[in-house]
Design a protein around this motif. Structure first.
Motif, PDB file in Angstrom:
ATOM      1  N   TYR A  12     -17.365  -3.185  35.033  1.00 38.96           N
ATOM      2  CA  TYR A  12     -17.924  -3.566  33.736  1.00 38.96           C
ATOM      3  C   TYR A  12     -17.423  -2.622  32.663  1.00 38.96           C
ATOM      4  N   GLN A  25     -30.677  -6.792  23.450  1.00 34.29           N
ATOM      5  CA  GLN A  25     -31.067  -8.159  23.785  1.00 34.29           C
ATOM      6  C   GLN A  25     -30.532  -9.136  22.743  1.00 34.29           C
ATOM      7  N   VAL A  28     -26.892 -10.004  23.462  1.00 37.14           N
ATOM      8  CA  VAL A  28     -26.767 -10.944  24.577  1.00 37.14           C
ATOM      9  C   VAL A  28     -27.196 -12.342  24.131  1.00 37.14           C
ATOM     10  N   SER A  39     -23.727 -14.777  32.348  1.00 36.13           N
ATOM     11  CA  SER A  39     -23.923 -14.299  33.721  1.00 36.13           C
ATOM     12  C   SER A  39     -22.980 -13.139  34.035  1.00 36.13           C
ATOM     13  N   THR A  40     -22.041 -12.857  33.137  1.00 33.72           N
ATOM     14  CA  THR A  40     -21.116 -11.729  33.311  1.00 33.72           C
ATOM     15  C   THR A  40     -21.558 -10.516  32.486  1.00 33.72           C
ATOM     16  N   LYS A  42     -24.575  -7.553  31.390  1.00 35.36           N
ATOM     17  CA  LYS A  42     -25.779  -6.826  31.823  1.00 35.36           C
ATOM     18  C   LYS A  42     -26.154  -5.803  30.765  1.00 35.36           C
ATOM     19  N   VAL A  44     -27.817  -2.116  30.431  1.00 39.40           N
ATOM     20  CA  VAL A  44     -28.057  -0.930  31.248  1.00 39.40           C
ATOM     21  C   VAL A  44     -28.771   0.118  30.400  1.00 39.40           C
ATOM     22  N   GLN A 137     -23.019  -4.353  28.667  1.00 40.59           N
ATOM     23  CA  GLN A 137     -21.778  -4.312  29.444  1.00 40.59           C
ATOM     24  C   GLN A 137     -21.393  -5.715  29.889  1.00 40.59           C
ATOM     25  N   ARG A 139     -18.366  -7.871  32.364  1.00 42.73           N
ATOM     26  CA  ARG A 139     -17.320  -7.702  33.387  1.00 42.73           C
ATOM     27  C   ARG A 139     -15.984  -7.456  32.705  1.00 42.73           C
TER      28      ARG A 139
END
Length: 152
Positions: A12, A25, A28, A39-40, A42, A44, A137, A139
């Motif tokens: 990532y 948030q 995203v 779905s790729t 996250k 952290v 992050q 991918r």
């Protein structure tokens, strides 16, 4: 020789860093609104810590009252379950008695549980986990695409 399936951990890349979760948030959410495959992605949290917010004093009466509420809810749930299998004329009384019995036991357990602490925990609180910073992050193979989508 034994064989086993090995999966490489996905790499990532950090595309954004924020001091609070709501901002991470929102990024995203923006990616999702722009139909990026989230779905790729996250979020952290770095620098995790436990925080406990004291919300008030806890007395024996308040403990009993809280027990009454939770006992009544549990009684309602159990009453509904039993009421489903009761004859048509008796289901309401089963539910009502279950709520009453649950409330009574809730009061007893709430009072006794508070009494058992011996005054060592005479306050109510809410515990949470917080972070110093939140990283968004993606991918590695999709990070450039995510940045392009955000810059639109």
């Amino acid at each position: 020789m034994a064989y086993e399936i090995q999966t490489a951990a996905a790499k990532y890349e950090t595309i954004a860093r924020f001091p609070d979760y709501a901002e991470a948030q929102a990024v995203v959410d923006t990616l999702s609104d722009r139909e990026f495959d989230v779905s790729t992605v996250k979020i952290v949290g770095e620098g995790l810590r436990s925080e406990e917010y004291v919300t008030g004093r806890l007395t024996k009466g308040r403990a009993a009252l809280a027990g009454l509420g939770s006992g009544a809810w549990l009684g309602l749930f159990i009453g509904i379950l039993f009421g489903l299998f009761a004859p048509a004329f008796g289901w309401l009384s089963i539910i009502l008695w279950s709520v009453v019995i649950g409330a009574v036991w809730g009061v007893i357990f709430g009072f006794v549980a508070h009494l058992a602490t011996g005054g060592k925990r005479d306050f109510k609180s809410v515990r949470t986990t917080a972070a110093d910073t939140y990283l968004v992050q993606v991918r590695a193979e999709r990070a450039h695409e995510a940045i392009t989508v955000l810059n639109r």
